[in-house]
Enzyme design. Structure first.
Site, mmCIF file in Angstrom:
data_model
loop_
_atom_site.group_PDB
_atom_site.id
_atom_site.type_symbol
_atom_site.label_atom_id
_atom_site.label_comp_id
_atom_site.label_asym_id
_atom_site.label_seq_id
_atom_site.Cartn_x
_atom_site.Cartn_y
_atom_site.Cartn_z
ATOM 1 N N HIS A 19 0.841 -1.209 0.000
ATOM 2 C CA HIS A 19 0.000 0.000 0.000
ATOM 3 C C HIS A 19 0.878 1.262 0.000
ATOM 4 O O HIS A 19 0.591 2.240 -0.688
ATOM 5 C CB HIS A 19 -0.894 0.056 1.241
ATOM 6 C CG HIS A 19 -1.924 -1.033 1.317
ATOM 7 N ND1 HIS A 19 -2.039 -1.862 2.406
ATOM 8 C CD2 HIS A 19 -2.897 -1.409 0.450
ATOM 9 C CE1 HIS A 19 -3.047 -2.707 2.203
ATOM 10 N NE2 HIS A 19 -3.576 -2.451 1.022
ATOM 11 N N LYS A 43 -17.747 -6.539 6.821
ATOM 12 C CA LYS A 43 -16.494 -7.282 6.982
ATOM 13 C C LYS A 43 -16.113 -7.382 8.457
ATOM 14 O O LYS A 43 -16.427 -6.508 9.241
ATOM 15 C CB LYS A 43 -15.368 -6.568 6.227
ATOM 16 C CG LYS A 43 -15.160 -7.063 4.815
ATOM 17 C CD LYS A 43 -13.831 -6.532 4.282
ATOM 18 C CE LYS A 43 -13.591 -6.972 2.837
ATOM 19 N NZ LYS A 43 -12.349 -6.371 2.301
ATOM 20 N N ARG A 93 -1.809 -5.532 -8.583
ATOM 21 C CA ARG A 93 -0.697 -6.466 -8.386
ATOM 22 C C ARG A 93 -0.601 -7.409 -9.587
ATOM 23 O O ARG A 93 0.230 -7.272 -10.439
ATOM 24 C CB ARG A 93 -0.894 -7.271 -7.099
ATOM 25 C CG ARG A 93 -0.664 -6.447 -5.854
ATOM 26 C CD ARG A 93 -1.179 -7.130 -4.636
ATOM 27 N NE ARG A 93 -2.598 -7.395 -4.760
ATOM 28 C CZ ARG A 93 -3.390 -7.746 -3.773
ATOM 29 N NH1 ARG A 93 -2.902 -7.918 -2.579
ATOM 30 N NH2 ARG A 93 -4.665 -7.948 -3.963
ATOM 31 N N SER A 131 -2.837 -7.814 2.698
ATOM 32 C CA SER A 131 -3.041 -7.751 4.149
ATOM 33 C C SER A 131 -3.422 -9.130 4.669
ATOM 34 O O SER A 131 -2.970 -9.552 5.737
ATOM 35 C CB SER A 131 -4.152 -6.757 4.488
ATOM 36 O OG SER A 131 -3.814 -5.473 4.037
#
Ligand code: PNS
Length: 164
Positions: A19, A43, A93, A131
């Site tokens: 990040h 979440k 990514r 993460s």
């Protein structure tokens, strides 16, 4: 000339060096970047929104350029408009990110055609990083010092019960 502001939204549970790589790149393009944690009731995060905001503040001390940290709920495009952003920054990514990111970018464009999505490529060492994986490695006692800044590694070890 009008200040160019970008919004960098995400879960950041927690912020990683991946990040920070994207944030650093964004600050070299935009005059100011607002990095913003989504309050997502759907979440189950490891860290609360307030903790994540504090962790980002600790992590960005090394980042050059103008960065602000906040949180938001609701639509990302609405928050982007609120902070005066002309663009939403997202990191890419690998191919696996592309489909969801493409969908989100097109939906956001439908919702607000004035706000662009800018994808920035992460550097090679961060291509595999997320993460979720960093949390898993930490939970299983692996070394996470290459993936997150020291204060974040510390917070992760404390939260996941792996001192050292
Ligand atoms: O770090 P993440 O979890 O990949 O970030 C996802 C995020 C926060 C960018 C995305 O879930 C989002 O924008 N949520 C806000 C709700 C929204 O605007 N939805 C419609 C557009 S896709």
């Amino acid at each position: 000339m009008k200040e160019r502001v970008a919004l960098y939204p995400g879960s950041f549970d927690p912020i990683t060096l991946g990040h920070l790589d994207i944030l650093e790149r964004a600050t070299s393009i935009f005059d100011r970047v607002v990095i913003s944690v989504l309050r997502n009731p759907g979440k189950q995060p490891l860290f609360s929104v307030e903790e994540r905001v504090e962790m980002i503040r600790a992590a960005i001390r090394e980042v050059s350029g103008e960065v602000e940290v906040d949180s938001f709920d609701g639509l990302t495009v609405e928050h982007a408009a609120r902070v005066g952003a002309i663009a939403i920054v997202r990191g890419l990514r690998a191919l696996s990110d592309f489909e969801t990111e493409f969908q989100m970018a097109l939906m956001n464009r439908r919702l607000d055609p004035d706000i662009h999505t800018v994808f920035l490529m992460t550097s090679a060492p961060n291509v595999f990083m997320s993460s979720a994986l960093v949390k898993e490695v930490c939970r299983l006692g692996g070394d996470i010092s290459e993936f997150v800044p020291p204060p974040i590694a510390e917070a992760l070890r404390r939260r996941l019960g792996k001192p050292g």
